[in-house]
Design a protein around this motif. Structure first.
Motif, PDB file in Angstrom:
ATOM      1  N   HIS A  12       0.827  -1.191   0.000  1.00  0.00           N
ATOM      2  CA  HIS A  12       0.000   0.000   0.000  1.00  0.00           C
ATOM      3  C   HIS A  12       0.869   1.251   0.000  1.00  0.00           C
ATOM      4  CE1 HIS A  12       0.805   0.784   4.230  1.00  0.00           C
ATOM      5  NE2 HIS A  12       0.673  -0.518   4.423  1.00  0.00           N
ATOM      6  N   LYS A  39      -5.540   8.619   1.443  1.00  0.00           N
ATOM      7  CA  LYS A  39      -6.513   7.511   1.500  1.00  0.00           C
ATOM      8  C   LYS A  39      -7.410   7.553   0.270  1.00  0.00           C
ATOM      9  CE  LYS A  39      -6.160   5.740   5.820  1.00  0.00           C
ATOM     10  NZ  LYS A  39      -6.186   6.415   7.062  1.00  0.00           N
ATOM     11  N   THR A  40      -8.186   6.499   0.058  1.00  0.00           N
ATOM     12  CA  THR A  40      -9.191   6.535  -1.007  1.00  0.00           C
ATOM     13  C   THR A  40     -10.351   7.396  -0.520  1.00  0.00           C
ATOM     14  OG1 THR A  40     -10.396   4.658  -0.131  1.00  0.00           O
ATOM     15  CG2 THR A  40      -8.713   4.165  -1.773  1.00  0.00           C
ATOM     16  N   ARG A  41     -11.276   7.681  -1.430  1.00  0.00           N
ATOM     17  CA  ARG A  41     -12.415   8.518  -1.029  1.00  0.00           C
ATOM     18  C   ARG A  41     -13.205   7.885   0.105  1.00  0.00           C
ATOM     19  NH1 ARG A  41     -14.195  10.665  -6.616  1.00  0.00           N
ATOM     20  NH2 ARG A  41     -12.457  12.075  -6.917  1.00  0.00           N
ATOM     21  N   ILE A  72      -4.703   3.210   0.236  1.00  0.00           N
ATOM     22  CA  ILE A  72      -4.593   3.023  -1.211  1.00  0.00           C
ATOM     23  C   ILE A  72      -3.519   2.005  -1.519  1.00  0.00           C
ATOM     24  CG2 ILE A  72      -4.048   4.201  -3.374  1.00  0.00           C
ATOM     25  CD1 ILE A  72      -5.339   6.616  -2.332  1.00  0.00           C
ATOM     26  N   ASP A 119      -2.599   0.763  -7.310  1.00  0.00           N
ATOM     27  CA  ASP A 119      -3.523   1.803  -7.779  1.00  0.00           C
ATOM     28  C   ASP A 119      -2.807   3.128  -7.993  1.00  0.00           C
ATOM     29  OD1 ASP A 119      -5.481  -0.068  -7.649  1.00  0.00           O
ATOM     30  OD2 ASP A 119      -6.144   0.496  -5.631  1.00  0.00           O
TER      31      ASP A 119
END
Ligand code: ARG
Length: 586
Positions: A126, A398-400, A405, A409
């Motif tokens: 990550h 972070k992701t939404r 993450i 990605d």
């Protein structure tokens, strides 16, 4: 080096003026006024009870005549130093012909083991694992360039609770029946791992029985019991294949693909050394070593009876063995230092490029190794802790939906966005080109910050073709290549100075050259990033003002080409240390 030459001139001048002191110069704070400055007269005059301005004048008067520097006194008592055109020409010529472009190699070479990467097997990589391979790879290249012998070890996290958790979950999901003689063999896939670990990791926080069971599974793996160990090896294989792919996309190259598990055979020996020295004790069934020193573990007064004791300056004991005999992160790190010292003789330094938040862990590990002699006295153990990569909101990226993450990605995002840029520049998309630009942008955006600082992941800024960015440097190199290709010249020997722009370039190369040493001392790549940018920017000014291809005067043209070759060499050298690839076109 230029400073040796300068400082000798200054010191000799001081001697002749009757001051038997070493004095030295630095780069000027006001580059418009001078190239270097010497501020030593202030302190020296104070020490000797003299007038500083007069002292500076006396020293300058006594400096040997030379064609290289112009010395001037400026109030209140600076000695300003300018490079003559003659000297700038000599420097350009020297940098052009020298294989190292004027960057000296250390005489005192060190043997260094670098521990970076640190991916965890069975868990998806990550965003928190992004900085270590970027910084580690560049430090490795820098140390090697300056003469050190460096061994790079990825030190996979492959021996901890996540292994037990993952196996147990795979078992519960019916994916391991074959190993327990209950069905057909099923291949363990990456998709299974990506599902199993997060599921188990969440469950362990709410289900104590499950956590206990996972502890047992972990212990069985650590004891190499079957079929647990065989399954473990399969998981490791699938996971490492994926990790290798990502590290290779990031341009991180390791000499050793060891992991925590490789230290297993050294654990008993390490514990024996520690026990024999009387350093360990039992605490609630666990084996621990007290590592706190004076001023640590200061209790904060409790406000109620059932409050848990907290500490102002906590340094808990290092835990070597858990109640059930299982080993922990600190144990494998201590055993790994023992292993490294047995495997490689005379390591001067072991450096860890790991998140700043693991500071306490490394303090504990290092102290145990020093107290027990597992690390020899003269060996330096160093944690180079890096800050967090934040989102634009200033919080860890972070992701939404608030999830961490995945590295995959991030790489995809960088590649896609770089691809869009290429298309808008009219360049045909190909993935390796987009990868070089996207990853180059990410690396520069990271490395330009001091290692221990947090920074914001700003993909628009990182990918801009202008300003302090990776793509700007790449673009400069690509542009120089394309001009050189047009001229068809492949070698240049004669360097001359025809304009201010050229002088400025040489001065920037001087600064770039000295930034290597600053990076080495401070364990950061930021000065190299900045100096490379400044050189690229000086080159842009030259390029905007001078038409190389259409220059009629052949001698002039040849010397411009020599300058281009020199700038190219210096940029390539720096980008190579930063592990940023130069694309063919962009
Ligand atoms: N696997 C660890 C983590 O993800 C990092 C390993 C760093 N190296 C070490 N020798 N402890 O946090």
């Amino acid at each position: 080096m230029i400073f040796d030459e300068l400082n000798l001139l200054l010191t000799n001048g001081a001697k002749k003026a009757g001051y038997n002191e070493n004095i030295s110069a630095t780069f000027s704070n006001l580059p418009k006024a001078s190239d270097f400055q010497c501020n030593d007269c202030f302190a020296l005059a104070k020490k000797l009870g003299k007038n500083p301005f007069e002292m500076a004048e006396e020293i300058v008067k006594n400096i040997d005549k030379n064609d290289n520097y112009i010395f001037e006194v400026a109030r209140p008592a600076f000695i300003n130093i300018k490079l003559t055109d003659e000297k700038l020409k000599k420097l350009g010529q020297e940098f052009l012909l020298d294989k190292r472009g004027g960057v000296p190699c250390h005489k005192d070479k060190k043997k260094v083991l670098l521990d970076y990467g640190g991916a965890n097997v069975a868990k998806a990589l990550h965003v928190g694992h992004l900085r270590s391979p970027i910084i580690g790879e560049s430090l490795k290249r820098l140390y090697r360039f300056l003469g050190d012998e460096v061994i790079a070890d990825v030190h996979l996290g492959d021996w901890g609770l996540q292994m037990g958790l993952t196996e147990l979950q795979l078992f519960l999901d019916g994916n391991l029946d074959y190993y327990f003689n209950q069905g057909e063999e099923k291949e363990i896939t990456l998709a299974m791992l990506n599902e199993a670990y997060p599921k188990a990791s969440a469950r362990k926080n709410t289900d104590a029985k499950f956590k206990e069971e996972a502890d047992e599974w972990t212990l069985k793996i650590q004891k190499k019991e079957e079929p647990y160990y065989t399954i473990y090896k399969k998981i490791r294989e699938v996971s490492v294949k994926e990790i290798k792919k990502h590290y290779s996309e990031l341009g991180a190259e390791f000499d050793l693909w060891f992991g925590e598990s490789d230290a297993q055979d050294y654990i008993d020996e390490a514990i024996k050394i520690i026990e024999d020295k009387g350093l360990s004790r039992l605490s609630d069934g666990a084996l621990v070593v007290d590592v706190a020193i004076e001023g640590e573990n200061i209790p904060i007064p409790k406000t109620s009876d059932d409050e848990v004791q907290r500490y102002k300056n906590p340094m808990p004991p290092a835990i070597l063995k858990k109640y059930n005999g299982g080993v922990l992160y600190a144990t494998t790190d201590i055993a790994t230092i023992l292993m490294r010292n047995q495997m490689f003789k005379d390591l001067d330094r072991i450096e860890y490029i790991v998140d700043l938040r693991q500071k306490n862990h490394f303090t504990q590990v290092f102290r145990v190794c020093k107290m027990s002699g597992i690390s020899p006295e003269k060996q330096e153990l160093l944690h180079i802790g890096y800050g967090t990569m934040n989102g634009k909101d200033g919080k860890p990226f972070k992701t939404r939906s608030g999830d961490t993450i995945k590295l995959e990605d991030i790489i995809d995002l960088l590649v896609n966005r770089a691809g869009e840029k290429l298309k808008s520049n009219g360049v045909k998309y190909n993935r390796s080109l987009a990868l070089a630009i996207g990853v180059g942008a990410m690396k520069f955006g990271d490395l330009i910050n001091n290692v221990d600082k947090d920074y914001v992941f700003d993909i628009d800024k990182f990918l801009s073709f202008e300003g302090k960015t990776g793509p700007y440097l790449q673009y400069t190199a690509v542009r120089i290549n394309s001009i050189l290709n047009k001229t068809g010249v492949t070698e240049a020997k004669d360097f001359a100075i025809y304009n201010e722009e050229t002088k400025d370039i040489i001065k920037n190369i001087l600064k770039l050259n000295s930034s290597y040493e600053i990076c080495y001392t401070n364990k950061t790549l930021s000065p190299l990033c900045l100096a490379s940018y400044n050189l690229a920017s000086a080159f842009s000014t030259f390029y905007n003002n001078v038409n190389v291809i259409n220059e009629k005067d052949e001698k002039k043209k040849q010397s411009y080409i020599a300058l281009l070759m020199l700038v190219k060499k210096k940029l390539c050298q720096a980008l190579d240390i930063l592990a940023i690839d130069i694309p063919e076109k962009m």
